[in-house]
Design a protein around this motif. Structure first.
Motif, PDB file in Angstrom:
ATOM      1  N   ARG A 110       0.826  -1.213   0.000  1.00  0.00           N
ATOM      2  CA  ARG A 110       0.000   0.000   0.000  1.00  0.00           C
ATOM      3  C   ARG A 110       0.859   1.260   0.000  1.00  0.00           C
ATOM      4  O   ARG A 110       0.566   2.225  -0.704  1.00  0.00           O
ATOM      5  N   ILE A 111       1.899   1.241   0.816  1.00  0.00           N
ATOM      6  CA  ILE A 111       2.764   2.429   0.915  1.00  0.00           C
ATOM      7  C   ILE A 111       3.551   2.631  -0.373  1.00  0.00           C
ATOM      8  O   ILE A 111       3.714   3.758  -0.851  1.00  0.00           O
ATOM      9  N   GLU A 112       3.996   1.546  -0.972  1.00  0.00           N
ATOM     10  CA  GLU A 112       4.711   1.632  -2.247  1.00  0.00           C
ATOM     11  C   GLU A 112       3.775   2.160  -3.338  1.00  0.00           C
ATOM     12  O   GLU A 112       4.157   3.003  -4.152  1.00  0.00           O
ATOM     13  N   ALA A 113       2.535   1.676  -3.351  1.00  0.00           N
ATOM     14  CA  ALA A 113       1.554   2.133  -4.331  1.00  0.00           C
ATOM     15  C   ALA A 113       1.216   3.614  -4.137  1.00  0.00           C
ATOM     16  O   ALA A 113       0.890   4.318  -5.107  1.00  0.00           O
ATOM     17  N   TYR A 114       1.328   4.079  -2.914  1.00  0.00           N
ATOM     18  CA  TYR A 114       1.077   5.485  -2.611  1.00  0.00           C
ATOM     19  C   TYR A 114       2.184   6.382  -3.183  1.00  0.00           C
ATOM     20  O   TYR A 114       2.004   7.582  -3.342  1.00  0.00           O
ATOM     21  N   GLY A 115       3.349   5.774  -3.482  1.00  0.00           N
ATOM     22  CA  GLY A 115       4.441   6.524  -4.092  1.00  0.00           C
ATOM     23  C   GLY A 115       5.602   6.824  -3.167  1.00  0.00           C
ATOM     24  O   GLY A 115       6.496   7.597  -3.522  1.00  0.00           O
ATOM     25  N   LEU A 116       5.617   6.191  -1.994  1.00  0.00           N
ATOM     26  CA  LEU A 116       6.712   6.416  -1.050  1.00  0.00           C
ATOM     27  C   LEU A 116       7.714   5.269  -1.116  1.00  0.00           C
ATOM     28  O   LEU A 116       7.333   4.118  -1.355  1.00  0.00           O
ATOM     29  N   GLU A 117       8.981   5.577  -0.899  1.00  0.00           N
ATOM     30  CA  GLU A 117      10.005   4.536  -0.840  1.00  0.00           C
ATOM     31  C   GLU A 117       9.921   3.818   0.507  1.00  0.00           C
ATOM     32  O   GLU A 117       9.765   4.462   1.547  1.00  0.00           O
ATOM     33  N   ILE A 118      10.024   2.508   0.451  1.00  0.00           N
ATOM     34  CA  ILE A 118       9.929   1.707   1.666  1.00  0.00           C
ATOM     35  C   ILE A 118      10.907   0.543   1.559  1.00  0.00           C
ATOM     36  O   ILE A 118      11.153   0.024   0.467  1.00  0.00           O
ATOM     37  N   THR A 119      11.491   0.151   2.690  1.00  0.00           N
ATOM     38  CA  THR A 119      12.496  -0.913   2.684  1.00  0.00           C
ATOM     39  C   THR A 119      11.851  -2.274   2.447  1.00  0.00           C
ATOM     40  O   THR A 119      10.641  -2.439   2.652  1.00  0.00           O
ATOM     41  N   PRO A 120      12.643  -3.254   2.072  1.00  0.00           N
ATOM     42  CA  PRO A 120      12.165  -4.640   2.136  1.00  0.00           C
ATOM     43  C   PRO A 120      11.951  -5.021   3.603  1.00  0.00           C
ATOM     44  O   PRO A 120      12.355  -4.288   4.518  1.00  0.00           O
ATOM     45  N   GLN A 121      11.343  -6.170   3.823  1.00  0.00           N
ATOM     46  CA  GLN A 121      11.179  -6.674   5.195  1.00  0.00           C
ATOM     47  C   GLN A 121      12.548  -6.957   5.809  1.00  0.00           C
ATOM     48  O   GLN A 121      13.414  -7.548   5.172  1.00  0.00           O
ATOM     49  N   ILE A 122      12.732  -6.499   7.047  1.00  0.00           N
ATOM     50  CA  ILE A 122      13.997  -6.685   7.767  1.00  0.00           C
ATOM     51  C   ILE A 122      13.719  -7.471   9.051  1.00  0.00           C
ATOM     52  O   ILE A 122      12.784  -7.155   9.791  1.00  0.00           O
ATOM     53  N   ASP A 123      14.540  -8.465   9.321  1.00  0.00           N
ATOM     54  CA  ASP A 123      14.410  -9.268  10.543  1.00  0.00           C
ATOM     55  C   ASP A 123      15.146  -8.561  11.676  1.00  0.00           C
ATOM     56  O   ASP A 123      16.366  -8.441  11.659  1.00  0.00           O
ATOM     57  N   ARG A 124      14.390  -8.087  12.664  1.00  0.00           N
ATOM     58  CA  ARG A 124      14.958  -7.417  13.828  1.00  0.00           C
ATOM     59  C   ARG A 124      14.995  -8.340  15.043  1.00  0.00           C
ATOM     60  O   ARG A 124      14.918  -7.887  16.168  1.00  0.00           O
ATOM     61  N   GLN A 125      15.086  -9.605  14.828  1.00  0.00           N
ATOM     62  CA  GLN A 125      15.221 -10.631  15.872  1.00  0.00           C
ATOM     63  C   GLN A 125      13.926 -10.844  16.649  1.00  0.00           C
ATOM     64  O   GLN A 125      13.436 -11.952  16.751  1.00  0.00           O
ATOM     65  N   TYR A 126      13.369  -9.769  17.206  1.00  0.00           N
ATOM     66  CA  TYR A 126      12.180  -9.889  18.051  1.00  0.00           C
ATOM     67  C   TYR A 126      10.900  -9.467  17.332  1.00  0.00           C
ATOM     68  O   TYR A 126       9.799  -9.643  17.845  1.00  0.00           O
ATOM     69  N   PHE A 127      11.053  -8.893  16.148  1.00  0.00           N
ATOM     70  CA  PHE A 127       9.930  -8.535  15.292  1.00  0.00           C
ATOM     71  C   PHE A 127      10.475  -8.342  13.878  1.00  0.00           C
ATOM     72  O   PHE A 127      11.696  -8.275  13.678  1.00  0.00           O
ATOM     73  N   HIS A 128       9.590  -8.285  12.903  1.00  0.00           N
ATOM     74  CA  HIS A 128       9.970  -8.054  11.515  1.00  0.00           C
ATOM     75  C   HIS A 128       9.482  -6.666  11.115  1.00  0.00           C
ATOM     76  O   HIS A 128       8.385  -6.259  11.511  1.00  0.00           O
ATOM     77  N   SER A 129      10.286  -5.952  10.342  1.00  0.00           N
ATOM     78  CA  SER A 129      10.048  -4.524  10.166  1.00  0.00           C
ATOM     79  C   SER A 129      10.156  -4.043   8.732  1.00  0.00           C
ATOM     80  O   SER A 129      10.847  -4.644   7.902  1.00  0.00           O
ATOM     81  N   LEU A 130       9.496  -2.923   8.475  1.00  0.00           N
ATOM     82  CA  LEU A 130       9.646  -2.105   7.282  1.00  0.00           C
ATOM     83  C   LEU A 130       9.894  -0.677   7.737  1.00  0.00           C
ATOM     84  O   LEU A 130       9.399  -0.269   8.798  1.00  0.00           O
ATOM     85  N   TYR A 131      10.620   0.100   6.958  1.00  0.00           N
ATOM     86  CA  TYR A 131      10.879   1.498   7.290  1.00  0.00           C
ATOM     87  C   TYR A 131      10.567   2.384   6.090  1.00  0.00           C
ATOM     88  O   TYR A 131      10.891   2.041   4.953  1.00  0.00           O
ATOM     89  N   PHE A 132       9.949   3.531   6.361  1.00  0.00           N
ATOM     90  CA  PHE A 132       9.761   4.539   5.325  1.00  0.00           C
ATOM     91  C   PHE A 132       9.671   5.906   5.988  1.00  0.00           C
ATOM     92  O   PHE A 132       9.357   6.024   7.176  1.00  0.00           O
ATOM     93  N   ARG A 133       9.991   6.931   5.212  1.00  0.00           N
ATOM     94  CA  ARG A 133       9.905   8.292   5.733  1.00  0.00           C
ATOM     95  C   ARG A 133       8.602   8.909   5.226  1.00  0.00           C
ATOM     96  O   ARG A 133       8.382   8.995   4.016  1.00  0.00           O
ATOM     97  N   GLU A 134       7.734   9.264   6.164  1.00  0.00           N
ATOM     98  CA  GLU A 134       6.452   9.832   5.753  1.00  0.00           C
ATOM     99  C   GLU A 134       6.695  11.232   5.161  1.00  0.00           C
ATOM    100  O   GLU A 134       7.779  11.798   5.340  1.00  0.00           O
ATOM    101  N   PRO A 135       5.719  11.813   4.451  1.00  0.00           N
ATOM    102  CA  PRO A 135       5.972  13.050   3.707  1.00  0.00           C
ATOM    103  C   PRO A 135       6.453  14.231   4.554  1.00  0.00           C
ATOM    104  O   PRO A 135       7.136  15.116   4.039  1.00  0.00           O
ATOM    105  N   GLY A 136       6.117  14.235   5.850  1.00  0.00           N
ATOM    106  CA  GLY A 136       6.561  15.325   6.715  1.00  0.00           C
ATOM    107  C   GLY A 136       7.983  15.189   7.206  1.00  0.00           C
ATOM    108  O   GLY A 136       8.523  16.094   7.834  1.00  0.00           O
ATOM    109  N   GLY A 137       8.601  14.027   6.953  1.00  0.00           N
ATOM    110  CA  GLY A 137      10.005  13.825   7.304  1.00  0.00           C
ATOM    111  C   GLY A 137      10.263  12.874   8.447  1.00  0.00           C
ATOM    112  O   GLY A 137      11.419  12.548   8.733  1.00  0.00           O
ATOM    113  N   VAL A 138       9.224  12.402   9.131  1.00  0.00           N
ATOM    114  CA  VAL A 138       9.413  11.514  10.280  1.00  0.00           C
ATOM    115  C   VAL A 138       9.648  10.081   9.781  1.00  0.00           C
ATOM    116  O   VAL A 138       8.944   9.608   8.886  1.00  0.00           O
ATOM    117  N   LEU A 139      10.634   9.408  10.386  1.00  0.00           N
ATOM    118  CA  LEU A 139      10.902   8.015  10.034  1.00  0.00           C
ATOM    119  C   LEU A 139       9.890   7.114  10.730  1.00  0.00           C
ATOM    120  O   LEU A 139       9.819   7.088  11.957  1.00  0.00           O
TER     121      LEU A 139
END
Length: 312
Positions: free
Chosen positions: A239-268
């Motif tokens: 959904r976020i990719e379709a919205y036009g924002l760059e987003i990471t692949p899924q990352i294994d953070r040991q205790y949870f699985h994550s994605l990261y993107f910077r919203e349009p206002g600049g917050v990670l």
């Protein structure tokens, strides 16, 4: 199962001295120290996790304590600027007295959106609030000898983002994350999800002339939102990719699985799963007792342990 954002998963901030950070949050604030590990990208630096007894989503505050050499951050636009914790009604007198006892910088209680709150700073200047929620918070708090359940923090109440213009960020919250605007007071806009009872609020503060913030010591690094599982994670990635924002692949953070993107206002922003949880490498009783390393660093344990300061 329907894919939903289930409020705040965790919040990660940057600190200086590791022992000072550990002492403040585990002893003065009375949070449970649930995981002692290292930064995935810098294994000679700790990554601390504080929360409730089991490390429930919506209670987890994490830190990268990068040492006294870390530059001091600056609160401003394009960042998360205030972390709000829920506390029982009538507990703010206890906290004022406790902050006096331990020389914690704080402001006298005030009120917003019909809720009494107390603002304070941690030793690195991170801004936090203790909030007497107007709704019943039924989460079970972690108790210590000095901070009992009738005054202890219950977990997150809200996170505040400061932005030059809230429109695009609000659209992410409402159109993708499923939040709704519930209150407004001058330039503060309150958004809430109905999917969970607690850790459900994001406040957007609009300050058109605010200087851009600098993420470093004493500031929030990112805000993580919760999903149930990997299936939901990938749904929101699409959904976020379709919205036009760059987003990471899924990352294994040991205790949870994550994605990261910077919203349009600049917050990670991060999106994080409930699975697999904090008890994959420690029992409930032993959470936070030992240094836990990602598998890729286990062969360097001795070298890593020698570089890290002793905290407990």
């Amino acid at each position: 199962m329907e894919n939903k954002i289930l409020g705040i998963h965790h919040i990660t901030a940057i600190a200086g001295d590791a022992k000072r950070n550990f002492d403040f949050y585990s002893k003065i604030l009375g949070l449970r120290f649930i995981k002692k590990t290292v930064n995935f990208d810098d294994p000679k630096t700790y990554h601390f996790y504080f929360g409730d007894e089991v490390g429930s989503a919506g209670t987890i505050l994490t830190f990268f304590p990068w040492g006294e050499q870390i530059q001091q951050g600056r609160k401003g636009s394009g960042m998360a600027t205030e972390i709000g914790y829920s506390v029982p009604k009538g507990s703010l007198d206890f906290w004022q007295n406790r902050f006096e006892q331990y020389n914690v910088i704080y402001n006298k209680p005030a009120e917003k959106f019909g809720e009494k709150y107390l603002t304070f700073l941690d030793p690195d200047g991170l801004k936090l609030e203790l909030i007497e929620s107007k709704t019943n918070d039924n989460r079970k708090p972690w108790e210590t000898e000095e901070v009992k359940s009738n005054v202890a923090t219950m977990g997150f109440h809200n996170i505040t983002l400061t932005l030059k213009n809230i429109k695009a960020t609000a659209e992410i919250l409402t159109e993708i994350f499923g939040y709704k605007l519930t209150d407004q007071d001058v330039n503060r806009y309150r958004y809430r999800t109905d999917e969970v009872e607690e850790a459900a609020i994001v406040d957007l503060v609009e300050l058109a002339d605010e200087k851009k913030g600098h993420v470093a010591g004493g500031t929030v690094h990112h805000v993580a939102f919760r999903v149930k599982n990997d299936e939901s994670l990938i749904y929101f990635r699409n959904r976020i990719e379709a919205y036009g924002l760059e987003i990471t692949p899924q990352i294994d953070r040991q205790y949870f699985h994550s994605l990261y993107f910077r919203e349009p206002g600049g917050v990670l922003f991060e999106i994080a799963t409930d699975n697999p949880g904090f008890m994959i490498d420690e029992t409930l009783e032993n959470l936070g007792k030992e240094l836990k390393l990602p598998l890729k660093y286990e062969s360097k344990r001795k070298e890593i342990e020698e570089t890290l300061v002793q905290i407990n």
